[in-house]
Design a protein around this motif. Structure first.
Motif, PDB file in Angstrom:
ATOM      1  N   HIS A   1       1.007  -1.070  -0.113  1.00  0.00           N
ATOM      2  CA  HIS A   1      -0.033  -0.004  -0.031  1.00  0.00           C
ATOM      3  C   HIS A   1       0.786   1.158   0.044  1.00  0.00           C
ATOM      4  CE1 HIS A   1      -3.193   2.823   0.824  1.00  0.00           C
ATOM      5  NE2 HIS A   1      -2.554   3.301   1.875  1.00  0.00           N
ATOM      6  N   VAL A   2       2.072   1.266   0.738  1.00  0.00           N
ATOM      7  CA  VAL A   2       2.849   2.377   0.946  1.00  0.00           C
ATOM      8  C   VAL A   2       3.462   2.672  -0.590  1.00  0.00           C
ATOM      9  CG1 VAL A   2       4.902   3.530   2.040  1.00  0.00           C
ATOM     10  CG2 VAL A   2       3.036   2.414   3.327  1.00  0.00           C
ATOM     11  N   LEU A   3       3.946   1.332  -1.079  1.00  0.00           N
ATOM     12  CA  LEU A   3       4.696   1.568  -2.252  1.00  0.00           C
ATOM     13  C   LEU A   3       3.631   2.242  -3.375  1.00  0.00           C
ATOM     14  CD1 LEU A   3       6.963  -1.323  -2.179  1.00  0.00           C
ATOM     15  CD2 LEU A   3       7.550   0.730  -1.971  1.00  0.00           C
ATOM     16  N   GLY A   4       2.478   1.826  -3.378  1.00  0.00           N
ATOM     17  CA  GLY A   4       1.599   2.361  -4.488  1.00  0.00           C
ATOM     18  C   GLY A   4       1.236   3.791  -3.803  1.00  0.00           C
ATOM     19  N   GLU A   5       1.255   4.237  -2.683  1.00  0.00           N
ATOM     20  CA  GLU A   5       1.084   5.511  -2.398  1.00  0.00           C
ATOM     21  C   GLU A   5       2.344   6.479  -2.960  1.00  0.00           C
ATOM     22  OE1 GLU A   5      -1.347   7.517  -1.068  1.00  0.00           O
ATOM     23  OE2 GLU A   5      -2.532   5.964  -1.113  1.00  0.00           O
ATOM     24  N   VAL A   6       3.654   5.878  -2.732  1.00  0.00           N
ATOM     25  CA  VAL A   6       4.666   6.589  -3.281  1.00  0.00           C
ATOM     26  C   VAL A   6       4.687   6.665  -4.553  1.00  0.00           C
ATOM     27  CG1 VAL A   6       7.214   6.354  -3.176  1.00  0.00           C
ATOM     28  CG2 VAL A   6       6.069   5.793  -1.154  1.00  0.00           C
ATOM     29  N   GLN A   7       4.417   5.531  -5.381  1.00  0.00           N
ATOM     30  CA  GLN A   7       4.169   5.897  -6.967  1.00  0.00           C
ATOM     31  C   GLN A   7       3.321   7.020  -7.117  1.00  0.00           C
ATOM     32  OE1 GLN A   7       5.821   4.773  -9.179  1.00  0.00           O
ATOM     33  NE2 GLN A   7       7.323   3.418  -7.792  1.00  0.00           N
ATOM     34  N   GLU A   8       2.017   7.026  -6.450  1.00  0.00           N
ATOM     35  CA  GLU A   8       1.151   8.030  -6.856  1.00  0.00           C
ATOM     36  C   GLU A   8       1.816   9.598  -6.553  1.00  0.00           C
ATOM     37  OE1 GLU A   8      -2.003   8.280  -8.061  1.00  0.00           O
ATOM     38  OE2 GLU A   8      -1.443   5.934  -8.473  1.00  0.00           O
ATOM     39  N   GLN A   9       2.376   9.364  -5.398  1.00  0.00           N
ATOM     40  CA  GLN A   9       3.204  10.744  -5.154  1.00  0.00           C
ATOM     41  C   GLN A   9       4.060  11.432  -6.312  1.00  0.00           C
ATOM     42  OE1 GLN A   9       1.900  12.603  -2.724  1.00  0.00           O
ATOM     43  NE2 GLN A   9       3.725  12.717  -1.390  1.00  0.00           N
ATOM     44  N   PHE A  10       4.767  10.479  -6.757  1.00  0.00           N
ATOM     45  CA  PHE A  10       5.726  10.663  -7.893  1.00  0.00           C
ATOM     46  C   PHE A  10       5.066  11.138  -9.051  1.00  0.00           C
ATOM     47  CE2 PHE A  10       9.145   7.531  -6.137  1.00  0.00           C
ATOM     48  CZ  PHE A  10       9.791   8.459  -5.451  1.00  0.00           C
ATOM     49  N   LYS A  11       3.819  10.551  -9.309  1.00  0.00           N
ATOM     50  CA  LYS A  11       3.002  10.833 -10.584  1.00  0.00           C
ATOM     51  C   LYS A  11       2.585  12.325 -10.082  1.00  0.00           C
ATOM     52  CE  LYS A  11      -1.147   9.467 -12.889  1.00  0.00           C
ATOM     53  NZ  LYS A  11      -2.498   8.492 -12.654  1.00  0.00           N
ATOM     54  N   ALA A  12       2.051  12.516  -8.784  1.00  0.00           N
ATOM     55  CA  ALA A  12       1.506  13.790  -8.727  1.00  0.00           C
ATOM     56  C   ALA A  12       2.488  14.829  -8.784  1.00  0.00           C
ATOM     57  CB  ALA A  12       0.759  13.871  -7.332  1.00  0.00           C
ATOM     58  N   ILE A  13       3.689  14.490  -8.164  1.00  0.00           N
ATOM     59  CA  ILE A  13       4.966  15.505  -8.303  1.00  0.00           C
ATOM     60  C   ILE A  13       5.298  15.937  -9.796  1.00  0.00           C
ATOM     61  CG2 ILE A  13       7.301  15.716  -7.825  1.00  0.00           C
ATOM     62  CD1 ILE A  13       6.927  14.320  -5.392  1.00  0.00           C
ATOM     63  N   ALA A  14       5.255  14.816 -10.653  1.00  0.00           N
ATOM     64  CA  ALA A  14       5.521  15.206 -12.028  1.00  0.00           C
ATOM     65  C   ALA A  14       4.282  16.068 -12.688  1.00  0.00           C
ATOM     66  CB  ALA A  14       5.530  13.971 -12.822  1.00  0.00           C
ATOM     67  N   GLU A  15       3.178  15.825 -12.429  1.00  0.00           N
ATOM     68  CA  GLU A  15       1.938  16.734 -12.760  1.00  0.00           C
ATOM     69  C   GLU A  15       2.389  18.032 -12.322  1.00  0.00           C
ATOM     70  OE1 GLU A  15      -1.462  14.766 -11.399  1.00  0.00           O
ATOM     71  OE2 GLU A  15      -1.188  12.882 -13.259  1.00  0.00           O
ATOM     72  N   ILE A  16       2.584  18.437 -10.812  1.00  0.00           N
ATOM     73  CA  ILE A  16       2.778  19.768 -10.420  1.00  0.00           C
ATOM     74  C   ILE A  16       4.159  20.293 -11.095  1.00  0.00           C
ATOM     75  CG2 ILE A  16       3.576  20.980  -8.316  1.00  0.00           C
ATOM     76  CD1 ILE A  16       1.737  18.697  -6.740  1.00  0.00           C
ATOM     77  N   GLN A  17       5.008  19.625 -11.420  1.00  0.00           N
ATOM     78  CA  GLN A  17       6.171  20.066 -12.237  1.00  0.00           C
ATOM     79  C   GLN A  17       5.886  20.768 -13.329  1.00  0.00           C
ATOM     80  OE1 GLN A  17       8.940  16.723 -11.955  1.00  0.00           O
ATOM     81  NE2 GLN A  17      10.163  17.703 -10.485  1.00  0.00           N
TER      82      GLN A  17
END
Length: 162
Positions: free
Chosen positions: A12-28
């Protein structure tokens, strides 16, 4: 059985981390397009990008009646206001990622006996918003113990005997 719970939590945490990376890329991507503008006394309007770099400056209808000093102050003030605004907008972009990160479990929650790692990043001091005074009387560096170097002709890689 406990191992299965830990494994599920970790997935679950690894999935959340992947979502974080995706969100950060969108924010960038959104931040790369971010700009802010500010106008001062109908004299000047300055637009800056997300890095605070001035990308556009326009003078208003009253600029012709202003002194160069007034124009300079208006441009500086407008640029400072625009940078303040673009910084605020950038922080608003990051807020969802920071909220999601706060909800993630700590490492010690997942692995018993494992200490939480919280690196302390140094805090940058605030930068000046006023020009630094340059002292015209600052001494010039002079060196007296120097040697003159004259390269020999024909002994380098540009020598025609190569």
């Amino acid at each position: 059985m406990t191992n299965e719970y830990a494994k599920a939590d970790l997935e679950h945490v690894l999935g959340e981390v992947q979502e974080q990376f995706k969100a950060i890329a969108e924010i960038q991507q959104a931040r790369a397009r971010l700009t802010a503008s500010a106008s001062v006394r109908k004299l000047a309007t300055v637009t800056v990008n997300a890095n605070g770099t001035v990308v556009d400056t326009k003078f208003g209808p009253h600029a012709e009646d202003a002194s160069l000093n007034e124009l300079a102050k208006a441009v500086t003030e407008a640029a400072q206001q625009a940078v303040t605004e673009v910084t605020k907008l950038g922080m608003e972009l990051m807020a969802p990622v920071q909220e999601r990160q706060a909800r993630l479990p700590k490492l010690s929650d997942l692995l018993e006996g494992f200490a939480d790692v919280k690196p302390q990043a140094p805090v940058a001091p605030p930068v000046t918003m006023v020009p630094l005074a340059v002292d015209a009387e600052e001494p010039v560096m002079e060196f007296s113990d120097v040697e003159t170097f004259t390269p020999e002709r024909g002994s380098g890689f540009t020598d025609s005997s190569w």
